[in-house]
Design an enzyme around this catalytic site. Structure first.
Site, PDB file in Angstrom:
ATOM      1  N   GLU A  58      87.342  60.881  14.374  1.00 53.93           N
ATOM      2  CA  GLU A  58      88.462  61.494  13.669  1.00 53.93           C
ATOM      3  C   GLU A  58      88.019  62.763  12.957  1.00 53.93           C
ATOM      4  O   GLU A  58      87.243  62.695  12.000  1.00 53.93           O
ATOM      5  CB  GLU A  58      89.020  60.512  12.628  1.00 53.93           C
ATOM      6  CG  GLU A  58      89.611  59.240  13.206  1.00 53.93           C
ATOM      7  CD  GLU A  58      89.627  58.112  12.175  1.00 53.93           C
ATOM      8  OE1 GLU A  58      90.463  58.158  11.260  1.00 53.93           O
ATOM      9  OE2 GLU A  58      88.801  57.196  12.289  1.00 53.93           O
ATOM     10  N   ASN A  85      93.488  58.046   6.711  1.00 53.20           N
ATOM     11  CA  ASN A  85      92.490  57.188   6.070  1.00 53.20           C
ATOM     12  C   ASN A  85      93.093  56.533   4.818  1.00 53.20           C
ATOM     13  O   ASN A  85      94.300  56.363   4.733  1.00 53.20           O
ATOM     14  CB  ASN A  85      91.194  57.963   5.775  1.00 53.20           C
ATOM     15  CG  ASN A  85      89.982  57.043   5.723  1.00 53.20           C
ATOM     16  OD1 ASN A  85      89.669  56.479   4.680  1.00 53.20           O
ATOM     17  ND2 ASN A  85      89.323  56.849   6.853  1.00 53.20           N
ATOM     18  N   ARG A  86      92.225  56.138   3.861  1.00 53.05           N
ATOM     19  CA  ARG A  86      92.675  55.239   2.795  1.00 53.05           C
ATOM     20  C   ARG A  86      92.962  55.969   1.486  1.00 53.05           C
ATOM     21  O   ARG A  86      92.270  56.920   1.137  1.00 53.05           O
ATOM     22  CB  ARG A  86      91.614  54.159   2.566  1.00 53.05           C
ATOM     23  CG  ARG A  86      91.485  53.258   3.781  1.00 53.05           C
ATOM     24  CD  ARG A  86      90.414  52.195   3.690  1.00 53.05           C
ATOM     25  NE  ARG A  86      90.490  51.345   4.876  1.00 53.05           N
ATOM     26  CZ  ARG A  86      89.935  51.652   6.064  1.00 53.05           C
ATOM     27  NH1 ARG A  86      89.244  52.772   6.220  1.00 53.05           N
ATOM     28  NH2 ARG A  86      90.092  50.841   7.097  1.00 53.05           N
ATOM     29  N   HIS A 102      93.527  60.133  16.051  1.00 52.23           N
ATOM     30  CA  HIS A 102      92.871  58.819  16.000  1.00 52.23           C
ATOM     31  C   HIS A 102      92.655  58.280  17.416  1.00 52.23           C
ATOM     32  O   HIS A 102      93.218  57.264  17.813  1.00 52.23           O
ATOM     33  CB  HIS A 102      93.736  57.869  15.176  1.00 52.23           C
ATOM     34  CG  HIS A 102      93.005  56.684  14.626  1.00 52.23           C
ATOM     35  ND1 HIS A 102      92.774  55.548  15.362  1.00 52.23           N
ATOM     36  CD2 HIS A 102      92.448  56.462  13.422  1.00 52.23           C
ATOM     37  CE1 HIS A 102      92.124  54.672  14.612  1.00 52.23           C
ATOM     38  NE2 HIS A 102      91.905  55.207  13.427  1.00 52.23           N
ATOM     39  N   ASP A 132      82.081  52.583  10.237  1.00 52.34           N
ATOM     40  CA  ASP A 132      83.431  53.064   9.951  1.00 52.34           C
ATOM     41  C   ASP A 132      83.210  54.047   8.820  1.00 52.34           C
ATOM     42  O   ASP A 132      83.493  53.786   7.663  1.00 52.34           O
ATOM     43  CB  ASP A 132      84.365  51.911   9.558  1.00 52.34           C
ATOM     44  CG  ASP A 132      85.831  52.317   9.684  1.00 52.34           C
ATOM     45  OD1 ASP A 132      86.093  53.529   9.838  1.00 52.34           O
ATOM     46  OD2 ASP A 132      86.704  51.435   9.621  1.00 52.34           O
TER      47      ASP A 132
END
Ligand SMILES: *[C@@H]1O[C@H](CO)[C@@H](O)[C@H](O)[C@H]1NC(C)=O
Ligand SMILES: *[C@@H]1O[C@H](CO)[C@@H](O)[C@H](O)[C@H]1NC(C)=O
Ligand SMILES: *[C@@H]1O[C@H](CO)[C@@H](O)[C@H](O)[C@H]1NC(C)=O
Ligand SMILES: *[C@@H]1O[C@H](CO)[C@@H](O)[C@H](O)[C@H]1NC(C)=O
Ligand SMILES: *[C@@H]1O[C@H](CO)[C@@H](O)[C@H](O)[C@H]1NC(C)=O
Ligand SMILES: *[C@@H]1O[C@H](CO)[C@@H](O)[C@H](O)[C@H]1NC(C)=O
Ligand SMILES: *[C@@H]1O[C@H](CO)[C@@H](O)[C@H](O)[C@H]1NC(C)=O
Ligand SMILES: *[C@@H]1O[C@H](CO)[C@@H](O)[C@H](O)[C@H]1NC(C)=O
Ligand SMILES: *[C@@H]1O[C@H](CO)[C@@H](O)[C@H](O)[C@H]1NC(C)=O
Ligand SMILES: *[C@@H]1O[C@H](CO)[C@@H](O)[C@H](O)[C@H]1NC(C)=O
Ligand SMILES: *[C@@H]1O[C@H](CO)[C@@H](O)[C@H](O)[C@H]1NC(C)=O
Ligand SMILES: *[C@@H]1O[C@H](CO)[C@@H](O)[C@H](O)[C@H]1NC(C)=O
Length: 425
Positions: A374, A109-110, A214, A295
């Site tokens: 995920e 992820n981010r 993923h 998301d």
């Protein structure tokens, strides 16, 4: 932090794994059943096969990715229910790089502003998302950077008829992360089950580690004669009463939000079709600027202590058309759902998917044609110290390993959709 007994067992199993002789026929056991007849070599498409009763899958070294997952539906027709490409060599060629079925790492992820602080030292990692004129490479890091773990070919270190183990050594400084990390990922197929165990060791310095799987799902294998979309799949997140609030580029704001019954993001109080609220204009922007859908990182709030193999599922995804249902069990405490709003019909279906007698339907993955699920920890927890995720996300050489375990349990459930709690409006 984590169970040392588990890692000892894992290392023992790896130490005992002998090198494979190319082309040899592998055997294995599932419960008391011996399974035989699987080649140790990749096929002509570069894929490795494993199987269990009622289930068969292909994996590739690129990203330690699942490329195909076959089950028979309620009509006895075999369906390939995950996204992927026909051959292993194409994964590194396709420019969209959708992280198809791979292991994002070393930090999934981010990462906000592509930076984090450990022991008062600020680390900058390579950005790869949301470019601006002043930051042409991007303003955040997605899935470990431009050469994250799912862009690399892992090494196959063990392969039996029903399991495969991949390994990757990520060097000190790669993508800007401190220290070397050594990782093993084992996938095992049982009686209509797909289990995964991921272990990662920080061998030299303290570093963030967060992995995931993923995988893109379409439980109809894109062969539903009524729709190629996954919007009629129903989703249930029995522990998902909360989610992590994010900004317009999906970076966590620090807020933990509640999913009120009947609200757009509620998949907790009752199963709901993914597309149930797509006619509500408030869903625009729910998955980032201009994006309609999901998301979203849900928290899986189970009462401690719990046994993850029993206290589940944390998620159930089901298609009434194929009758295929997957129940997700995991030791992870968050669960991301992405409804494929970013797909635009430019990626080919595999030869094992879709309809062949319907020329009006393109043989590509349409927008909303898939759902990514995920298992993971709280996203960007390294930049939210008040969440207290450090022991789950930051690891040094003296620590127990990072461990992720999950079990995807499949069944056939042809209960009709629509009326009770799975509203189609
Ligand atoms: C496997 O075999 C053992 C010994 O025969 C038996 O006790 C056990 O119930 C069997 N397990 C399954 C899943 O069939
Ligand atoms: C689906 O059923 C057919 C016929 O019984 C069988 O040969 C095949 O192995 C099954 N597929 C899977 C993935 O188990
Ligand atoms: C590999 O798969 C891609 C995507 O489906 C396709 O475009 C390409 O022709 C395939 N290459 C080979 C050698 O089969
Ligand atoms: C990864 O392996 C594929 C074949 O499976 C090959 O085509 C590709 O060049 C390899 N990529 C790298 C970066 O080694
Ligand atoms: C689809 O998306 C990809 C990746 O974002 C992009 O390269 C491609 O141009 C897009 N195609 C269309 C038809 O919009
Ligand atoms: C983002 O990272 C840069 C480079 O480390 C730093 O100069 C800047 O202060 C950071 N911005 C924020 C808002 O944290
Ligand atoms: C798989 O599980 C089903 C039901 O759970 C059982 O009936 C069947 O015997 C099992 N098959 C094998 C090969 O263990
Ligand atoms: C499928 O979803 C669409 C919109 O999301 C809905 O209009 C339709 O009724 C659903 N179909 C079924 C069979 O539930
Ligand atoms: C969102 O859509 C608006 C209107 O089409 C457009 O001006 C804007 O650039 C879009 N934003 C992004 C991030 O794509
Ligand atoms: C087309 O194929 C699907 C299965 O892929 C089948 O259900 C359908 O009946 C077929 N239609 C025709 C007209 O043959
Ligand atoms: C099958 O799906 C229905 C509808 O979501 C659900 O109520 C039921 O519990 C499921 N059955 C099983 C055995 O999981
Ligand atoms: C979302 O869809 C469900 C099921 O149809 C419905 O009960 C609920 O009112 C909808 N929520 C919103 C905010 O539109």
């Amino acid at each position: 932090m984590r169970s040392p007994a588990l890692s000892v067992a894992l290392w023992a199993s790896i130490a005992l794994a002998r090198p494979q002789i190319p082309g040899e026929t592998l055997t294995g056991t599932v419960g008391n059943t011996t399974v035989a007849g699987i080649s140790s070599s990749p096929d002509s498409n570069g894929k490795y096969t494993i199987s269990g009763p009622g289930i068969r899958a292909n994996f590739i070294p690129y990203g330690a990715s699942i490329s195909n997952l076959f089950l028979n539906d309620t009509s006895g027709v075999e369906r390939d229910i995950v996204g992927g490409f026909d051959n292993a060599s194409y994964y590194g060629i396709d420019r969209q790089h959708p992280h198809f079925g791979g292991v994002p790492g070393r930090y999934a992820n981010r990462i906000k502003n592509s930076s984090f602080v450990i022991d008062s030292t600020t680390y900058n990692v390579l950005p790869n998302e949301n470019p601006t004129t002043s930051s042409p490479q991007g303003v955040d890091t997605l899935h470990g950077g431009p050469d994250g773990w799912d862009w690399r070919n892992w090494t196959v270190v063990a392969h039996t008829s029903n399991s495969i183990t991949f390994s990757l050594t990520d060097p000190d400084g790669d993508q800007g992360f401190p220290g070397e990390v050594v990782s093993y990922v084992t996938y095992t197929l049982g009686n209509m089950t797909w289990d995964m165990r991921m272990v990662a060791l920080a061998t030299t310095k303290v570093t963030p580690i967060m992995l995931s799987s993923h995988t893109y799902w379409n439980l109809d294998g894109f062969a539903n004669t009524e729709t190629p979309l996954a919007l009629n799949h129903s989703l249930w997140l029995p522990y998902g009463g909360q989610r992590i609030g994010t900004d317009s580029i999906l970076i966590p704001t620090g807020d933990i939000l509640s999913n009120q019954p009947q609200s757009l993001n509620d998949f907790w109080s009752t199963p709901k079709q993914i597309g149930a609220n797509f006619t509500n204009s408030d869903l625009l922007g729910n998955c980032g600027e201009n994006c309609t859908g999901y998301d979203t990182c849900y928290l899986t709030n189970r009462q401690e202590p719990y046994d993850w193999r029993e206290s589940g599922p944390v998620a159930r995804l089901r298609s009434a058309w194929s009758g295929i249902q997957v129940d997700v069990f995991t030791d992870q405490e968050a669960f991301q759902i992405y409804s494929c709003g970013g797909q635009n019909g430019s990626m080919a279906l595999k030869s094992t998917q879709g309809l062949y007698n319907n020329s009006s339907r393109p043989r590509t993955i349409p927008q909303y044609g898939c759902i990514v699920m995920e298992v993971e920890d709280w996203i960007d927890g390294i930049n939210q110290p008040e969440w207290g995720r450090q022991s789950k996300q930051v690891f040094g050489p003296g620590d127990d390993p990072y461990v992720l375990q999950a079990s995807y349990r499949f069944s056939l459930n042809s209960t009709d959709v629509g009326l009770l709690g799975e509203g189609s409006g």
